[in-house]
Design an enzyme around this catalytic site. Structure first.
Site, PDB file in Angstrom:
ATOM      1  N   LYS A  43      20.187  23.574  -5.258  1.00  0.00           N
ATOM      2  CA  LYS A  43      19.330  23.473  -4.090  1.00  0.00           C
ATOM      3  C   LYS A  43      18.206  24.500  -4.157  1.00  0.00           C
ATOM      4  CE  LYS A  43      23.521  23.045  -1.448  1.00  0.00           C
ATOM      5  NZ  LYS A  43      24.348  23.663  -0.376  1.00  0.00           N
ATOM      6  N   GLU A  99      12.621  25.179 -11.669  1.00  0.00           N
ATOM      7  CA  GLU A  99      13.812  25.995 -11.363  1.00  0.00           C
ATOM      8  C   GLU A  99      13.396  27.190 -10.498  1.00  0.00           C
ATOM      9  OE1 GLU A  99      16.686  26.298 -10.726  1.00  0.00           O
ATOM     10  OE2 GLU A  99      17.941  26.730 -12.465  1.00  0.00           O
ATOM     11  N   ASP A 100      14.328  27.668  -9.702  1.00  0.00           N
ATOM     12  CA  ASP A 100      14.025  28.826  -8.855  1.00  0.00           C
ATOM     13  C   ASP A 100      14.031  30.126  -9.645  1.00  0.00           C
ATOM     14  OD1 ASP A 100      16.773  28.705  -9.319  1.00  0.00           O
ATOM     15  OD2 ASP A 100      17.357  28.925  -7.220  1.00  0.00           O
ATOM     16  N   ASP A 103      18.145  33.325 -15.256  1.00  0.00           N
ATOM     17  CA  ASP A 103      18.900  34.569 -15.396  1.00  0.00           C
ATOM     18  C   ASP A 103      19.432  34.638 -16.832  1.00  0.00           C
ATOM     19  OD1 ASP A 103      20.215  36.879 -14.458  1.00  0.00           O
ATOM     20  OD2 ASP A 103      21.966  35.767 -13.818  1.00  0.00           O
ATOM     21  N   LYS A 131      14.378  36.600 -14.997  1.00  0.00           N
ATOM     22  CA  LYS A 131      15.012  37.901 -15.278  1.00  0.00           C
ATOM     23  C   LYS A 131      15.236  37.981 -16.784  1.00  0.00           C
ATOM     24  CE  LYS A 131      17.990  38.102 -11.152  1.00  0.00           C
ATOM     25  NZ  LYS A 131      19.417  37.993 -10.764  1.00  0.00           N
ATOM     26  N   PHE A 152      19.822  41.241  -7.667  1.00  0.00           N
ATOM     27  CA  PHE A 152      20.174  39.966  -7.049  1.00  0.00           C
ATOM     28  C   PHE A 152      19.202  39.705  -5.914  1.00  0.00           C
ATOM     29  CE2 PHE A 152      22.459  36.608  -4.987  1.00  0.00           C
ATOM     30  CZ  PHE A 152      22.954  35.909  -6.061  1.00  0.00           C
ATOM     31  N   ASP A 159      19.666  31.556  -2.615  1.00  0.00           N
ATOM     32  CA  ASP A 159      20.740  31.965  -1.696  1.00  0.00           C
ATOM     33  C   ASP A 159      21.627  33.073  -2.232  1.00  0.00           C
ATOM     34  OD1 ASP A 159      22.032  30.286  -3.724  1.00  0.00           O
ATOM     35  OD2 ASP A 159      23.791  30.391  -2.427  1.00  0.00           O
ATOM     36  N   ARG A 165      18.402  31.077   2.346  1.00  0.00           N
ATOM     37  CA  ARG A 165      17.474  30.137   1.705  1.00  0.00           C
ATOM     38  C   ARG A 165      16.205  29.951   2.524  1.00  0.00           C
ATOM     39  NH1 ARG A 165      20.160  27.563  -2.581  1.00  0.00           N
ATOM     40  NH2 ARG A 165      22.351  27.095  -2.243  1.00  0.00           N
TER      41      ARG A 165
HETATM   42  P1  IMP Z   1      21.512  31.189 -15.403  1.00  0.00           P
HETATM   43  O1  IMP Z   1      22.243  30.015 -15.984  1.00  0.00           O
HETATM   44  O2  IMP Z   1      22.265  32.467 -15.588  1.00  0.00           O
HETATM   45  O3  IMP Z   1      20.091  31.294 -15.927  1.00  0.00           O
HETATM   46  O4  IMP Z   1      21.498  30.999 -13.855  1.00  0.00           O
HETATM   47  C1  IMP Z   1      20.499  30.382 -13.184  1.00  0.00           C
HETATM   48  C2  IMP Z   1      20.923  30.101 -11.755  1.00  0.00           C
HETATM   49  O5  IMP Z   1      21.692  31.165 -11.217  1.00  0.00           O
HETATM   50  C3  IMP Z   1      19.708  29.988 -10.871  1.00  0.00           C
HETATM   51  O6  IMP Z   1      19.290  28.667 -10.765  1.00  0.00           O
HETATM   52  C4  IMP Z   1      20.221  30.515  -9.545  1.00  0.00           C
HETATM   53  O7  IMP Z   1      20.764  29.447  -8.799  1.00  0.00           O
HETATM   54  C5  IMP Z   1      21.319  31.467  -9.900  1.00  0.00           C
HETATM   55  N1  IMP Z   1      20.844  32.855  -9.816  1.00  0.00           N
HETATM   56  C6  IMP Z   1      20.513  33.681 -10.827  1.00  0.00           C
HETATM   57  N2  IMP Z   1      20.097  34.874 -10.394  1.00  0.00           N
HETATM   58  C7  IMP Z   1      20.147  34.809  -9.046  1.00  0.00           C
HETATM   59  C8  IMP Z   1      19.810  35.733  -8.000  1.00  0.00           C
HETATM   60  O8  IMP Z   1      19.354  36.872  -8.215  1.00  0.00           O
HETATM   61  N3  IMP Z   1      19.978  35.277  -6.738  1.00  0.00           N
HETATM   62  C9  IMP Z   1      20.446  34.033  -6.453  1.00  0.00           C
HETATM   63  N4  IMP Z   1      20.766  33.138  -7.393  1.00  0.00           N
HETATM   64  C10 IMP Z   1      20.623  33.524  -8.688  1.00  0.00           C
HETATM   65 MG    MG Z   2      19.630  27.324  -9.210  1.00  0.00          MG
END
Ligand code: IMP
Ligand code: MG
Length: 175
Positions: A43, A99-100, A103, A131, A152, A159, A165
């Site tokens: 979301k 994508e938001d 990470d 990040k 974070f 969220d 959100r």
């Molecule tokens: P990744 O697979 O580790 O790159 O994770 C990506 C997803 O983790 C993003 O789409 C977010 O939904 C969630 N995420 C990563 N960092 C944060 C954060 O700082 N706050 C909230 N959600 C996060």
């Molecule tokens: Mg996400």
């Protein structure tokens, strides 16, 4: 302000300016007759997606996917599962994933591999936040709004345990 909010990283105005720039760049990079399907990842990317597509000056289709996420913890599980797949047929189309926040990159690594196997014409990634220090895999990101440190963050669709959100700004949270 909520007592768990630590600091505002990007104001409503800064986000809006950045979204405009991204939309302009994307509009420039595609050809007018490219068939572009923009895929928002639910979301978290929903608010960014809604603003971004209105800054893109070409004909587009939109769709959404949902994947398994962090749940209520602040750590990546590393496991990715498609919870909602596309409604549109994407064979032969250009794909732009919205994508938001990226990470570890594991979510998008899995998703891009999955989408690339569907005979698409091209795939690009646009993320509002990145990040880079936390990356656990190779991932080519075509459009990045802001690079952020390993904090974070919440707001503007993003969220913590399904909260925050609706904040119009992006903020770090006390962990
Ligand atoms: P990744 O697979 O580790 O790159 O994770 C990506 C997803 O983790 C993003 O789409 C977010 O939904 C969630 N995420 C990563 N960092 C944060 C954060 O700082 N706050 C909230 N959600 C996060
Ligand atoms: Mg996400």
């Amino acid at each position: 302000m909520d007592k768990n909010i630590d600091a505002v990283l990007f104001s409503k105005e800064e986000i809006s300016q950045k979204v405009k720039e991204l939309g302009k760049q994307i509009s420039k990079d595609y050809n007018e007759n490219d068939e572009l399907v923009i895929i928002g990842i639910l979301k978290g990317a929903s608010i960014f997606m809604a603003d971004l597509i209105r800054e893109i000056d070409m004909s587009v289709n939109i769709d959404f996917m949902a994947v398994s996420s962090y749940g209520n913890s602040t750590q990546s599980s590393g496991t990715v599962k498609i919870i909602k797949d596309l409604d549109l047929e994407i064979e032969g189309k250009h794909i732009l994933i919205v994508e938001d926040i990226i990470d570890t990159g594991l979510t998008l690594k899995y998703l891009t591999n999955n989408l690339k196997s569907r005979k698409i014409k091209g795939l690009k990634i646009c993320t509002l936040l990145d990040k880079p220090k936390r990356r656990k895999c190779d991932l080519d990101i075509d459009y990045i709004g802001f690079e952020i440190p390993d904090r974070f963050i919440v707001g503007y669709g993003i969220d913590y345990a399904e909260k925050y959100r609706n904040l119009p700004y992006i903020a770090s949270i006390k962990e």
